[in-house]
Design a protein around this motif. Structure first.
Motif, PDB file in Angstrom:
ATOM      1  N   HIS A 478       0.799  -1.219   0.000  1.00 35.61           N
ATOM      2  CA  HIS A 478       0.000   0.000   0.000  1.00 35.61           C
ATOM      3  C   HIS A 478       0.845   1.289   0.000  1.00 35.61           C
ATOM      4  O   HIS A 478       0.648   2.185  -0.821  1.00 35.61           O
ATOM      5  CB  HIS A 478      -0.910  -0.038   1.225  1.00 35.61           C
ATOM      6  N   HIS A 482       1.643   4.334  -2.738  1.00 35.06           N
ATOM      7  CA  HIS A 482       1.470   5.781  -2.530  1.00 35.06           C
ATOM      8  C   HIS A 482       2.692   6.545  -3.046  1.00 35.06           C
ATOM      9  O   HIS A 482       2.566   7.517  -3.782  1.00 35.06           O
ATOM     10  CB  HIS A 482       1.280   6.088  -1.036  1.00 35.06           C
ATOM     11  N   ASP A 502      -0.750   7.670   6.291  1.00 38.16           N
ATOM     12  CA  ASP A 502      -2.180   7.560   6.041  1.00 38.16           C
ATOM     13  C   ASP A 502      -2.868   6.817   7.169  1.00 38.16           C
ATOM     14  O   ASP A 502      -2.285   6.635   8.247  1.00 38.16           O
ATOM     15  CB  ASP A 502      -2.453   6.916   4.675  1.00 38.16           C
ATOM     16  N   PHE A 504      -4.406   3.583   7.064  1.00 42.04           N
ATOM     17  CA  PHE A 504      -4.161   2.160   7.183  1.00 42.04           C
ATOM     18  C   PHE A 504      -3.778   1.549   5.844  1.00 42.04           C
ATOM     19  O   PHE A 504      -4.331   1.854   4.811  1.00 42.04           O
ATOM     20  CB  PHE A 504      -5.432   1.457   7.700  1.00 42.04           C
ATOM     21  N   ASP A 737      -5.974   7.600  -1.088  1.00 44.08           N
ATOM     22  CA  ASP A 737      -6.106   6.349  -1.821  1.00 44.08           C
ATOM     23  C   ASP A 737      -6.675   6.535  -3.231  1.00 44.08           C
ATOM     24  O   ASP A 737      -6.589   5.619  -4.053  1.00 44.08           O
ATOM     25  CB  ASP A 737      -6.958   5.358  -1.018  1.00 44.08           C
TER      26      ASP A 737
HETATM   27 FE    FE Z   1      -3.589   4.902   1.902  1.00 43.79          FE
END
Ligand code: FE
Ligand code: ZN
Ligand code: ZN
Length: 764
Positions: A478, A482, A502, A504, A737
């Motif tokens: 994740h 980003h 962020d 999670f 996201d």
């Molecule tokens: Fe995120």
């Protein structure tokens, strides 16, 4: 000369532009749209041909983006006249799909001119403005492949459409009151309300406090008079959202300035033809508090359809214009669905019979650290592509995002096309919007992907979807994704220090991450520092209740002495909730979420006990911090310490300790909130300095949902730059996201590129 033009060249008036140019220079030939762009052939005087080419390159029509021009000399055919040809439907679909643009000034002056035949015509448009992406069914862009195909042009419109001297020459969505779509005013059950001028009646209804569903470009809005507190309260009650701010639409910049403050950069963003919602500092006391409770800002946009001009042109220069949905569902765009879902919310419907093919929410942006940044990138921008640092031909990639604020991303020949915002795919309707977005991208761009890129989290619906496509699968962590989104935007493939903050994301080690400093490029990523682990009992339930996280932090700071502080700081946390947390604390999993740290800080300062919408607590904290004088706030020291194997950790709890002492000592909420932001920025700098020393890397890339907080972004970027770092941040896609799918696609593309090259295959 045959001139092939690529880029955003269809639906922007390029053919008529070329035609007028050729006529002025006395050249013959033709211009036609192809699936890969635009092909122009010109012949005549050599110097004039040269001038023609220069003009195509240097002064294209205002909305065009020319990416590539290729030329070739051919045998002259003896043509004297220049014609605009229809479209050739074959070939590889490479042309860009134009985004939807606000009605232009020229159209507006006709619109307000009583002697013009399009006076107050709700669907006025031209080659430089109007709906595009939302009405296109397939490419190339021609009326027959849009939802205007059912409206036969009248004689006068046909004449304008065919006249090279007219500014509606080949305007595919051309129409007039005689031949175009019709505006309708109905009651909340879809029964026609008889009236000669539906927009005028609708405007009168708004002025008397009614709530209207209004069909726009990419979907329905719910509108009411922003100055009418009772109407705003009623709308909030019907929409069942407790505190999520409503967007506003103001008649013009003057009307905006009466309710909010803005500088030159914000005004430019607000006035751009993309017409995003721009977050601006509130002028307090002018509009009802219910519009954006707990927030120092209003989201404001200017009218972008002719209907909006009709609605704001009367007694209500500022309207609430919130997307037509119930709480977190995607915006309604089909008429029947809108009637079903919005019927209970609206007193009347101002609608029309032009179909919205692709749903598109309003984009949301603000100016932070000197540049426009997106919180949501959708109408006006989607699906304008981002150029990847490498080609992708032969193995196109579909990236599916994560779970919240989902967008899909599809590549074609090295360009990454982001879909509109589908939302939180935990909701069925958002999930359907995601599936539509994927289908539309594939159809419009004519691409069948060979690779699916997704998040590491196995139970996200988007991950399962990617797996079930049966395509070759690339899973991207994740926070790596980003940072990759920033690298892709800046077309960088080198290694950087990535700061990903962020709420999670699943880490490589199976734990909940969210406050990470990575050392990464587009291929690999390793953790080099970040927040120290904090207990997270109750998972999602804690994410929705900042007060719980605050209590957890009090417990880890003060142990059994936490109770008295909790009595003072968290009066609304019930004894039962405390008891449950006390019991589960010892066995709770750890997280390193920066979002949760912001939640805890907000709750401790009494700003926000509930997270009824994403990032409510962090945004409220930012809002309060904005009220404090920057120089008088200081910060709380939390030095980075080496937690083993080169991992530099900062204790979020230590930052909170300083803040709690300050707050209980009588400092204002604003000053404490400001100092908290400054402390996080200083801690970030400290970690980055250590990692720079360890690795020699001098570029820091900032991303993740926390960087949608303008103050945090400005302070982190500022401190890093002062210390000699090159700083990269998101400017095209959201740091949250919503930008993740771009990062996933970039990692998948670059990994493949690198592995092809190391295996002696030049790939693409
Ligand atoms: Fe995120
Ligand atoms: Zn126009
Ligand atoms: Zn007409």
């Amino acid at each position: 000369m045959r001139i092939e033009v690529r880029g955003l060249v269809q639906g922007v008036g390029f053919r008529p532009h070329a035609c007028r140019l050729a006529e002025r220079l006395g050249l013959g030939g033709s211009a036609r749209n192809t699936a890969s762009g635009l092909v122009i052939e010109v012949e005549g005087d050599g110097e004039c041909v040269g001038e023609f080419l220069r003009a195509v390159r240097e002064t294209p029509p205002p909305m065009a983006h020319v990416r590539d021009v290729r030329t070739e000399y051919m045998e002259p055919l003896g043509e004297r006249l220049f014609r605009v040809a229809g479209s050739a439907g074959s070939g590889v679909a490479e042309a860009l799909v134009p985004p939807d643009l606000a009605v232009c000034d020229e159209c507006l002056s006709e619109f307000w001119d009583p002697s013009n035949r399009r006076h107050r015509h709700p669907f006025i448009n031209c080659t430089n403005c109007g709906p595009r992406h939302t009405i296109i069914l397939d490419m190339p862009y021609d009326r027959v492949r849009t939802s205007m195909s059912g409206f036969a042009m009248c004689g006068r419109c046909r004449a304008e459409y065919g006249d090279p001297a007219n500014r509606r020459f080949h305007a595919e969505a051309i129409c007039c009151p005689e031949c175009g779509p019709q505006l309708r005013l109905t009651d909340s059950r879809g029964r026609m309300v008889a009236s000669g001028d539906p927009a005028a009646v609708a405007a009168e209804m708004l002025a008397t406090g009614a709530i209207l569903a209004v069909k726009g470009i990419g979907g329905y809005h719910l509108a009411c008079d922003a100055a009418n507190a009772a109407a705003v309260r009623e709308l909030r009650c019907r929409k069942r959202r407790d505190a999520k701010p409503f967007a506003l639409m103001a008649k013009d910049a003057g009307a905006v300035l009466r309710v909010a403050e803005m500088d030159g950069g914000e005004l430019r963003l607000l006035r751009g033809p993309e017409r995003p919602i721009v977050l601006l500092a509130k002028r307090n006391g002018v509009l009802p508090e219910e519009i954006a409770p707990d927030s120092g800002r209003f989201g404001v946009m200017l009218p972008y359809t002719p209907v909006h001009h009709l609605l704001t042109g009367g007694d209500c220069p500022v309207l609430v214009m919130t997307s037509g949905n119930v709480s977190d569902e995607p915006i309604a765009h089909e008429d029947d669905d809108a009637l079903r879902r919005l019927g209970p919310l609206a007193d009347a419907f101002l609608t029309h019979d032009r179909r919205i093919h692709t749903r598109t929410d309003d984009s949301v942006a603000h100016v932070a650290a000197g540049h426009p940044r997106f919180l949501r990138r959708s109408r006006g921008y989607a699906p304008f592509p981002v150029q990847l640092p490498c080609g992708t031909t032969g193995a196109e990639i579909l990236a599916t995002g994560a779970e919240l604020s989902v967008t899909a991303c599809l590549t074609r020949a090295g360009s990454a096309y982001m879909s509109h915002h589908a939302g939180d795919v935990g909701h069925l309707s958002a999930w359907e919007a995601f599936l539509c977005a994927v289908g539309d991208l594939k159809t419009i761009f004519g691409v069948e992907p060979a690779v699916a890129a997704c998040d590491l989290h196995p139970s996200f619906a988007t991950t399962r979807y990617a797996r079930e496509t049966g395509l070759s699968l690339v899973r991207v962590q994740h926070h790596h994704a980003h940072i990759a989104s920033v690298l892709a935007e800046h077309r960088r493939t080198d290694r950087v220090i990535g700061v990903a903050y962020d709420g999670f994301g699943l880490g490589d080690d199976g734990r909940a991450w969210g406050g990470e400093v990575l050392v990464c490029d587009l291929v690999t990523s390793r953790r080099a520092g970040g927040l120290r682990g904090m207990p997270l009992p109750g998972g999602d339930a804690t994410a929705r209740k900042p007060a719980r996280m605050a209590y957890v932090m009090l417990r880890s700071l003060f142990g059994d002495d936490a109770a008295s502080r909790a009595d003072r700081l968290l009066p609304r946390l019930s004894p039962e909730e405390r008891l449950v947390l006390d019991r589960t604390l010892a066995d709770a999993p750890e997280c390193t979420s920066m979002g949760r740290l912001f939640d805890a800080a907000a709750a401790l300062l009494g700003i926000c006990d509930d997270n009824t919408h994403h990032a409510q607590a962090p945004l409220a904290l930012e809002g309060r911090a904005g009220l404090a004088k920057p120089d008088e706030c200081g910060y709380y020291t939390a030095p980075a310490v080496c937690g083993g194997s080169g991992h530099w950790e900062v204790s979020g709890a230590e930052i909170l300790r300083g803040m709690i002492v300050d707050y209980l000592g009588g400092r204002t909420v604003g000053a404490c909130a400001r100092a908290f932001h400054e402390s996080v920025a200083r801690a970030t700098l400290d970690i980055c300095l250590r990692v720079r020393k360890d690795t020699g890397l001098e570029t820091a890339a900032l991303s993740g949902g926390c960087f949608m907080n303008a103050l945090l972004l400005e302070r982190c970027a500022g401190l890093l730059r002062e210390n000699g770092f090159e700083v990269l941040a998101n400017g095209i896609v959201p740091a949250g996201d919503g930008g993740l799918s771009l990062g996933q696609a970039a990692v998948a593309a670059w990994r493949r590129h690198v592995s092809c090259n190391t295996h002696g295959d030049t790939g693409d």
